[in-house]
Design a protein around this motif. Structure first.
Motif: not given
Length: 228
Positions: A172-176, A192-203, A218-227
């Motif tokens: 909940f607080h992550t979303f906030e 500039l957001l550094a994170t390994h949170d897949k849900e945050v990046i994909n949202s 990988r460097d994508e303009k509208k990217g997803k968390y893909i490893l």
């Protein structure tokens, strides 16, 4: 605004590679996520960008500054162009929310009248106008991170860097916090957001630079968390 040119960083006399031949640019007003597992090189990029460390090879630019050539005495003034938010908040426990934010202006020598005007404005922006007198131990994790964001914004920086800002927060607080960073970006500040949170990046559905073992994979303009 931000340019990394062929940047490499080695530690332990060259035995450990944190970054290898990293090149990218960030334009004013962009929202960019640095994605990757722990140890991929995200925090090293941030340390190089704020002048906390220097590259072994390559060049780092921020606006008109070549960061890797700045002397220690030049760094405090340079860093006022950048607001940094950390995972562990880094608030002073004996100071209220208001005092934590005001302290950033006090150490910069800003006049008291200006402090009294600016601090309530920025705390209101992050939704904490009613919590100005509360101490960190009286605030939730999300509220503490919002105080940290207010402190990062108090100098009206061109860039806000958030280093794993939701790492200690529940969903909940992550979303906030993510919504607040988006709001800051919409007001014109580069994020500039550094994170390994897949849900945050994909949202976010924004640009994603993915790092793996110190390299950009990988460097994508509208990217997803893909490893892979």
């Amino acid at each position: 605004m931000i340019v990394f040119q062929g940047v490499s960083k080695k530690f332990n006399s060259g035995d450990q590679t944190a970054l290898e031949d990293v090149t990218f640019e960030v334009d004013p007003g962009e929202f960019v996520s640095l994605a990757g597992r722990s140890g991929a090189g995200k925090s090293t990029i941030i340390k190089l960008l704020i002048g906390e460390d220097k590259p072994t090879k390559g060049r780092v630019f921020f606006g008109q500054y070549e960061v890797n050539k700045l002397h220690d005495k030049e760094l405090p003034a340079f860093r006022r162009h950048i607001g940094v938010v950390f995972q562990d908040f880094r608030l002073l426990p004996t100071k209220s929310a208001y005092e934590n934010v005001a302290f950033a202006l006090e150490v910069a020598g800003r006049p008291q009248r200006e402090i009294e005007e600016l601090v309530p404005q920025v705390l209101d922006m992050v939704g904490l106008a009613d919590k100005m007198k509360n101490f960190p131990n009286e605030l939730s994790g999300g509220e503490r991170q919002r105080v940290a964001i207010a402190r990062a914004m108090i100098h009206r920086p061109e860039v806000v860097i958030a280093d794993e800002p939701t790492g200690n927060l529940d969903p909940f607080h992550t979303f906030e916090i993510v919504k607040l960073l988006e709001k800051i970006n919409e007001l014109g500040t580069t994020v500039l957001l550094a994170t390994h949170d897949k849900e945050v990046i994909n949202s976010l559905e924004r640009r994603v630079i993915t790092l793996d073992r110190g390299r950009i994979v990988r460097d994508e303009k509208k990217g997803k968390y893909i490893l892979v």
